[in-house]
Design a protein around this motif. Structure first.
Motif, mmCIF file in Angstrom:
data_model
loop_
_atom_site.group_PDB
_atom_site.id
_atom_site.type_symbol
_atom_site.label_atom_id
_atom_site.label_comp_id
_atom_site.label_asym_id
_atom_site.label_seq_id
_atom_site.Cartn_x
_atom_site.Cartn_y
_atom_site.Cartn_z
ATOM 1 N N ASP A 198 -20.184 -71.210 -41.423
ATOM 2 C CA ASP A 198 -21.267 -71.108 -40.441
ATOM 3 C C ASP A 198 -20.676 -71.513 -39.090
ATOM 4 N N TYR A 199 -20.000 -70.559 -38.461
ATOM 5 C CA TYR A 199 -19.171 -70.884 -37.303
ATOM 6 C C TYR A 199 -19.997 -71.196 -36.063
ATOM 7 N N ALA A 200 -21.164 -70.631 -35.926
ATOM 8 C CA ALA A 200 -22.006 -70.927 -34.762
ATOM 9 C C ALA A 200 -22.438 -72.388 -34.765
ATOM 10 N N LYS A 201 -22.866 -72.900 -35.908
ATOM 11 C CA LYS A 201 -23.279 -74.304 -35.992
ATOM 12 C C LYS A 201 -22.066 -75.235 -35.885
ATOM 13 N N ALA A 202 -20.918 -74.787 -36.396
ATOM 14 C CA ALA A 202 -19.702 -75.600 -36.253
ATOM 15 C C ALA A 202 -19.340 -75.752 -34.785
ATOM 16 N N GLU A 203 -19.450 -74.693 -34.020
ATOM 17 C CA GLU A 203 -19.152 -74.763 -32.585
ATOM 18 C C GLU A 203 -20.146 -75.674 -31.872
ATOM 19 N N ALA A 204 -21.435 -75.617 -32.254
ATOM 20 C CA ALA A 204 -22.447 -76.449 -31.607
ATOM 21 C C ALA A 204 -22.213 -77.931 -31.881
ATOM 22 N N ASP A 205 -21.896 -78.291 -33.141
ATOM 23 C CA ASP A 205 -21.664 -79.709 -33.472
ATOM 24 C C ASP A 205 -20.394 -80.231 -32.822
ATOM 25 N N ALA A 206 -19.350 -79.418 -32.830
ATOM 26 C CA ALA A 206 -18.111 -79.858 -32.181
ATOM 27 C C ALA A 206 -18.335 -80.062 -30.680
ATOM 28 N N SER A 207 -19.130 -79.232 -30.055
ATOM 29 C CA SER A 207 -19.425 -79.383 -28.624
ATOM 30 C C SER A 207 -20.164 -80.687 -28.365
ATOM 31 N N LYS A 208 -21.085 -81.081 -29.240
ATOM 32 C CA LYS A 208 -21.793 -82.351 -29.069
ATOM 33 C C LYS A 208 -20.837 -83.533 -29.196
ATOM 34 N N ALA A 209 -19.871 -83.429 -30.111
ATOM 35 C CA ALA A 209 -18.883 -84.507 -30.231
ATOM 36 C C ALA A 209 -18.011 -84.578 -28.986
ATOM 37 N N ILE A 210 -17.663 -83.439 -28.399
ATOM 38 C CA ILE A 210 -16.821 -83.415 -27.199
ATOM 39 C C ILE A 210 -17.586 -83.944 -25.992
ATOM 40 N N GLU A 211 -18.903 -83.714 -25.944
ATOM 41 C CA GLU A 211 -19.708 -84.259 -24.852
ATOM 42 C C GLU A 211 -19.658 -85.786 -24.843
ATOM 43 N N ALA A 212 -19.619 -86.387 -26.013
ATOM 44 C CA ALA A 212 -19.540 -87.849 -26.089
ATOM 45 C C ALA A 212 -18.134 -88.352 -25.800
ATOM 46 N N ASP A 213 -17.122 -87.614 -26.208
ATOM 47 C CA ASP A 213 -15.735 -88.038 -25.999
ATOM 48 C C ASP A 213 -14.903 -86.784 -25.736
ATOM 49 N N GLY A 214 -14.582 -86.548 -24.474
ATOM 50 C CA GLY A 214 -13.837 -85.358 -24.107
ATOM 51 C C GLY A 214 -12.415 -85.337 -24.605
ATOM 52 N N ARG A 215 -11.882 -86.464 -25.103
ATOM 53 C CA ARG A 215 -10.511 -86.528 -25.596
ATOM 54 C C ARG A 215 -10.444 -86.500 -27.129
ATOM 55 N N ASP A 216 -11.557 -86.147 -27.750
ATOM 56 C CA ASP A 216 -11.609 -86.079 -29.218
ATOM 57 C C ASP A 216 -10.852 -84.828 -29.674
ATOM 58 N N ARG A 230 -28.167 -86.845 -42.720
ATOM 59 C CA ARG A 230 -29.047 -87.995 -42.925
ATOM 60 C C ARG A 230 -28.545 -89.201 -42.148
ATOM 61 N N ALA A 231 -27.223 -89.353 -42.091
ATOM 62 C CA ALA A 231 -26.664 -90.464 -41.321
ATOM 63 C C ALA A 231 -26.988 -90.319 -39.834
ATOM 64 N N LEU A 232 -26.989 -89.104 -39.319
ATOM 65 C CA LEU A 232 -27.339 -88.883 -37.911
ATOM 66 C C LEU A 232 -28.771 -89.318 -37.620
ATOM 67 N N SER A 233 -29.669 -89.120 -38.585
ATOM 68 C CA SER A 233 -31.057 -89.521 -38.366
ATOM 69 C C SER A 233 -31.220 -91.034 -38.341
ATOM 70 N N LEU A 234 -30.240 -91.775 -38.881
ATOM 71 C CA LEU A 234 -30.318 -93.246 -38.913
ATOM 72 C C LEU A 234 -29.480 -93.908 -37.829
ATOM 73 N N CYS A 235 -28.606 -93.125 -37.207
ATOM 74 C CA CYS A 235 -27.647 -93.706 -36.269
ATOM 75 C C CYS A 235 -28.111 -93.470 -34.832
ATOM 76 N N GLN A 236 -27.976 -94.505 -33.984
ATOM 77 C CA GLN A 236 -28.352 -94.403 -32.578
ATOM 78 C C GLN A 236 -27.159 -94.539 -31.650
ATOM 79 N N ALA A 237 -26.096 -95.149 -32.101
ATOM 80 C CA ALA A 237 -24.926 -95.381 -31.238
ATOM 81 C C ALA A 237 -24.201 -94.061 -30.987
ATOM 82 N N GLU A 238 -23.865 -93.802 -29.721
ATOM 83 C CA GLU A 238 -23.247 -92.533 -29.350
ATOM 84 C C GLU A 238 -21.879 -92.330 -30.001
ATOM 85 N N PRO A 239 -21.004 -93.349 -30.018
ATOM 86 C CA PRO A 239 -19.693 -93.121 -30.666
ATOM 87 C C PRO A 239 -19.823 -92.737 -32.144
#
Length: 1082
Positions: free
Chosen positions: A208-226, A181-190
């Motif tokens: 649910d490892y497939a979705k965990a990998e997908a979300d972690a990849s989106k976080a890494i796209e925004a910050d490769g040093r996360d 729900r927070a993602l639907s309200l948030c616009q800032a990339e960080p």
């Protein structure tokens, strides 16, 4: 109390509020009835109010606030004096909150409200007019604007903090919802990157490892040093089996933070795991190749080495990964080469490995069948070999292939595009056609032919009559009925006859019977009859003696299987005359065929009377003068069958007095003669199966321990066609056949009309039957029957299962015998009998299980997981078509099971037994009604059942309350026990009881005043639970005569449990302030 969060007032609202406050300013600040507006501890503004409010009691006329962290409320004079320390009666009276200027301001506020309402109405009308304009082209209106979305009440930051708290508390599902729900309200990339990273952690916890990998990849796209996102993605990739990518992420984490020991340990563990897997994979690949090389190398002479390689291949094929590796390594072709070696050990290894490849994998089955080219020649080479184990292994492989085509899981297939099965029905017909061809193939072995028949029995007929598709049976009848009759008509020892075993003709009869039973209409049955008649005519008309023998043998096969078809064929011209004439033949083979046909033909009364008139003298002549025991014993069975044509009717005697006893004595003599082969001795059991309709024969048989032991030993022989005869003999000895007591009025009418009235033998009375059952138990009948049920054989037909179920039901009729039946394996044997067979047989077995469960400890009688298999048969006894006794025993047995564990209660719920149990609570028969109520009492310990009593529109709770006031003490005990259980485990039930009936107080008082200590205790527990549940319920109880009753019971030292419950109820009333404590309590 928490007030709802109010929207912030508009500017106009603030102005009006200010005006109203000015109007109220002259009021005295010392007015203790006014709670002024204030800001609460949560930072929200709370408007003021005047005490008492509409929701407050009339005595709560003063404003009070217990503490700085509490909200303002209304309280009584005593409460405000306790908080402030003031004596309100000494203070001057407060001024009135009235002022002349208040009314104009109130009027102005009303006008503003009306103005706003008019504006809203105009806007609404304009919006609806625009909506109509889209449908009506003539309407013109300015373009409508979509309303702006309402601003969110909470921010993304607040939702993230809430998600963090939920995650720390272990509620990962709720935390995931908060982050989403927070993602639907948030616009800032960080911020979004952090939320994706947190969601990945939630998905990891939720596996649910497939979705965990997908979300972690989106976080890494925004910050490769996360580093957190990298570490979580590596965990997900590791679980998904992508170890190389997981290592890459962990190496990145270590490079970003070299001193982090957690990263270093994870990388080290993952590296070693990856190394082991690579080593295993490379080792597996090489091992598969090595195993095939060892097995296919003709120069390899080491037998132990070959056996080890074959065993490793079989074990590897049992696991999905190993089976896929063998399949991708061109294993099917290599296994085919092993089959071509014609060496028994290599063929067994190949067949068992193919079983692992084909299990549950439809695509592999199609590819394997295509590559092996399982036509008639291949099937003859594998299934029809003389080696019995190889033939059985081939039969097992085909059975697995059929199961995979019918019910196996559809799995993804990689690497072989041509392995996809497009039409499983076509594939099944190809395999069945090969089996039918094998039946009439002269080069096939006798064991291979038996295995083919057994497999056809299992895979062709429908599993259930509810399945409307019988196309496979129709196809087999059209394509292969004559091939099946070829096996059934085989005369052993005749020139050119097919190799068969002692069980082959019986297996053919069972298959024919199942095919006939699978037909749905008269046209299909008529086609079956025509095919059988044509086949018999082809051998009988215009043929030599050998052909006529084949025709008569076919008649015997049909009479043992689909008897209607056999009777139709028997009526063909010349068949019966040929049978009678061949009985007098001087050749043993001819006599055997004719006498057996004569025995099977004497099933019906009209045919038995015909044979009695025309064939009895011939059978007697054969029995007296034949020198061959095999002929004499068959003639004896024919005489036994004709002598028992009257069944259990004592007045219907076919032979002279004493003749039946002589026949039975000779049968027992042959049965005990171990010098005679088992195939011949089984005919002695056939004779006893007919003669034991006579009670005198039964009595003599159970006294002959040697004969009983010999009969039990025959059930373990290879010739399993004796099973039905054994079961029939035991049914007769235990009188477990259907027997209905005639109506006395009908008997009088029959006597008046001079009609025949069946008479019961004096030795068939219950006392004699009980003694016979005890002697059978002593002789070991339970162990013998348990071994019969355990063996899988076509001779164990549904009819045979029904007879065995009847015997078991008779064996457990007396409670003192049930422990011995269970100890000898009877309980274990009854479970498969109750799940498979005829409906009558399943019901009898289920009733026997119920009797055992009622009087024995179910956990001892059915140890381990077996106890859960008993639930379904017991639930089947609750169906409406069952008798009242079966319903009662099923309910009693389920009551015992429901009181053992929650898992058993869940199993009963899963079988949908609760609605049936509720239905029997309304039964007129008092014992069934009582059993259903007791069962519901134990089921009430389950949470799901407790919720059912609170369903809207349900009378379940009302029925329990009313049953607690019935005259039947046992019913009252069960119902009040249910109420005590419900009120203790589910407190909302306590508040519902006063609403279901106006007589609830009278019923509870009657329970407390009952002379039965158990009823008093149950009533006291119900009252105690209701007192503890809610104050308003306690007030209703104390306002009645319940207070006096509880006071008396609390002093009763003779009933300590009742006194304790009553005392706790009184203490609860004191705590509520409903009664004053006694001096002893003070």
């Amino acid at each position: 109390r928490f007030l709802p969060q109010l929207p912030r007032p508009s500017m106009a609202g603030k102005m009006l509020g200010g005006l109203l406050l000015l109007a109220a300013a002259p009021a005295s600040l010392q007015n203790l009835h006014l709670c002024e507006g204030y800001v609460g501890p949560d930072g929200r503004y709370h408007p003021g109010f005047y005490c008492p409010r509409l929701t407050d009691p009339a005595t709560h006329r003063y404003c009070c606030r217990p503490g700085p962290r509490a909200l303002k409320g209304c309280c009584s004079r005593l409460g405000v004096e306790a908080l402030t320390g003031l004596n309100i009666s000494e203070l001057p009276a407060p001024g009135l909150l009235r002022h002349p200027l208040a009314l104009p301001f109130v009027g102005l506020y009303g006008l503003l409200v009306l103005l706003l309402m008019a504006l809203d109405l105009a806007r609404f009308y304009r919006a609806r007019r625009c909506a109509l304009g889209r449908r009506l082209p003539r309407a013109r209106c300015p373009p409508c604007r979509s309303p702006r979305p309402a601003a969110p009440r909470v921010t993304a930051g607040q939702l993230r903090e809430r998600g963090n708290a939920l995650f720390q508390a272990g509620d990962h599902g709720a935390a995931l919802a908060a982050y989403t729900r927070a993602l639907s309200l948030c616009q800032a990339e960080p911020e979004r990157a952090v939320l994706h990273r947190n969601r990945a952690a939630c998905y990891l916890k939720l596996e649910d490892y497939a979705k965990a990998e997908a979300d972690a990849s989106k976080a890494i796209e925004a910050d490769g040093r996360d580093m957190k996102a990298l570490f979580r993605r590596s965990q997900a990739l590791q679980k998904l089996g992508r170890l190389d990518q997981a290592v890459s992420d962990l190496q990145r984490c270590v490079s970003l933070e070299p001193k982090n020991k957690a990263f270093q340990e994870a990388l080290r563990a993952l590296g070693s795991s990856m190394h082991e897997k690579m080593k295993t994979m490379s080792c597996t690949d090489s091992k598969v190749e090595q195993m095939f090389q060892i097995l296919l190398d003709p120069q390899e002479k080491d037998v132990d080495k070959k056996q080890k390689a074959a065993q490793n291949l079989i074990v590897l094929a049992r696991e999905e990964a190993g089976a896929e590796k063998i399949f991708q390594s061109d294993g099917v072709r290599l296994l085919t080469q092993l089959l071509d070696t014609a060496k028994a050990d290599l063929m067994l290894a190949a067949l068992r490995t193919l079983v692992g490849l084909c299990s549950g994998h439809r695509s592999r089955v199609g590819y394997t069948r295509a590559q092996l080219s399982l036509g008639s020649s291949r099937l003859s080479a594998v299934l029809g070999v003389e080696h019995e184990q190889v033939s059985l292994a081939a039969c097992n492989l085909l059975h697995v292939m059929f199961d995979s085509l019918k019910e196996g899981m559809q799995k993804d297939f990689r690497g072989k595009e041509d392995a996809v099965v497009l039409d499983s029905s076509k594939e099944q017909k190809v395999l069945i056609k090969d089996l039918l061809e094998l039946l009439s193939l002269e080069g096939a072995s006798a064991h291979g032919r038996d295995n083919a028949l057994n497999l056809l029995i299992k895979v062709v007929p429908r599993k259930s009559p509810k399945d409307i598709n019988n196309s496979m049976s129709l196809w087999v009848i059209d394509q292969g009925l004559k091939k099946i009759l070829e096996v059934g008509s085989t005369v052993c020892g005749a020139p050119g006859s097919l190799p068969v075993t002692e069980n082959s003709r019986m297996s053919a009869s069972v298959l024919l019977s199942k095919l006939y039973d699978d037909l749905k209409c008269d046209a299909e049955r008529e086609n079956f009859h025509h095919l059988c008649e044509d086949y018999v005519r082809s051998w009988f008309e215009g043929q030599e003696l050998a052909g006529k023998l084949r025709a008569i043998q076919t008649v015997s096969c049909l009479l043992q299987g689909p008897s209607e078809a056999g009777n139709r064929v028997l009526e063909l011209e010349g068949i019966m005359d040929s049978i009678l004439s061949l009985c007098a033949s001087v050749r043993e083979a001819h006599q055997l065929v004719a006498v057996e046909a004569l025995i099977h033909a004497a099933d019906k009364a009209k045919r038995a009377s015909f044979i009695t008139a025309n064939g009895v003298s011939l059978l007697k002549e054969i029995y007296k003068h034949s020198e061959r025991d095999s002929i004499r014993i068959r003639a004896l069975v024919g005489l036994c069958k004709l002598g028992s044509a009257g069944g259990t009717d004592f007045s219907m005697k076919q032979f002279a007095e004493g003749s039946t006893m002589k026949l039975a004595k000779q049968c027992r003599k042959w049965l005990c003669n171990e010098a005679i082969d088992a195939g011949t001795r089984r005919w002695a059991v056939e004779g006893l199966a007919y003669l034991t309709f006579d009670a005198d024969v039964k009595e003599e048989f159970v006294e002959d321990k040697a004969a009983m032991q010999a009969m039990f030993q025959l059930t373990k022989s290879e010739d399993r066609s004796v099973l039905y005869a054994v079961a029939s003999t035991l049914v007769n000895c235990t009188n477990s056949y259907n027997h209905e007591e005639p109506d006395p009025q009908m008997l009088e009418l029959a006597k008046y009309a001079k009609q025949h009235i069946p008479e019961q033998h004096p030795k068939d009375k219950p006392d004699f039957v009980k003694r016979r059952v005890r002697k059978l138990l002593t002789a070991g009948v339970v162990s013998a029957l348990a071994c019969v049920v355990k063996s899988e054989n076509p001779a164990l037909t549904n009819s045979c299962r029904e007879l065995i179920s009847r015997v078991f039901l008779a064996l457990v009729a007396e409670a003192e015998d049930r422990g011995g039946v269970v100890a000898q394996g009877g309980g274990k044997a009854l479970i498969p009998l109750s799940l498979e067979g005829t409906e009558v047989g399943q019901t009898k077995a289920a009733q026997a299980l119920a009797k055992i469960t009622i009087t024995s400890n179910p956990e001892m009688a059915f140890p381990g997981e077996r106890i859960y298999e008993v639930v379904r048969p017991l639930v089947s006894l609750l169906h409406l078509q069952r008798s009242g006794l079966e319903n009662f025993e099923g309910l009693m047995a389920l009551t015992n099971l429901a009181g053992i564990s929650e898992r058993l209660r869940q199993k009963i719920l899963k079988e949908r037994a609760v609605p049936m149990i509720e239905g029997y609570m309304f039964e007129e028969h008092e014992l069934i009604r009582l059993a259903a109520t007791e069962c519901m009492c134990n089921m009430a310990m389950s949470k799901e059942v407790q919720e059912l009593f609170l369903d809207e529109g349900s009378d379940r709770l009302k029925l329990m309350v009313l049953y607690s006031g019935e005259e039947d003490e046992k019913l009252r005990r069960a119902a009040s026990g249910t109420l005590a259980m419900l009120t203790a485990l589910h407190p909302p039930v306590c508040k519902r009881i006063p609403q279901v009936t106006v007589h609830w107080l009278e019923i509870l008082q009657a329970l407390l005043l009952s002379p039965s200590a158990e009823l008093q205790h149950r009533g006291a527990v119900v009252v105690m639970n209701m007192m503890a549940a809610a104050r308003e319920v306690a007030e209703q109880l104390i306002a009645s005569e319940m207070l006096e009753i509880l006071s008396v019971l609390a002093k009763d030292k003779d009933k300590p449990r009742v006194a304790q419950a009553a005392q706790e109820s009184l203490e609860r009333a004191v705590a509520y302030g409903l009664i004053e404590p006694s001096p002893r309590q003070q």
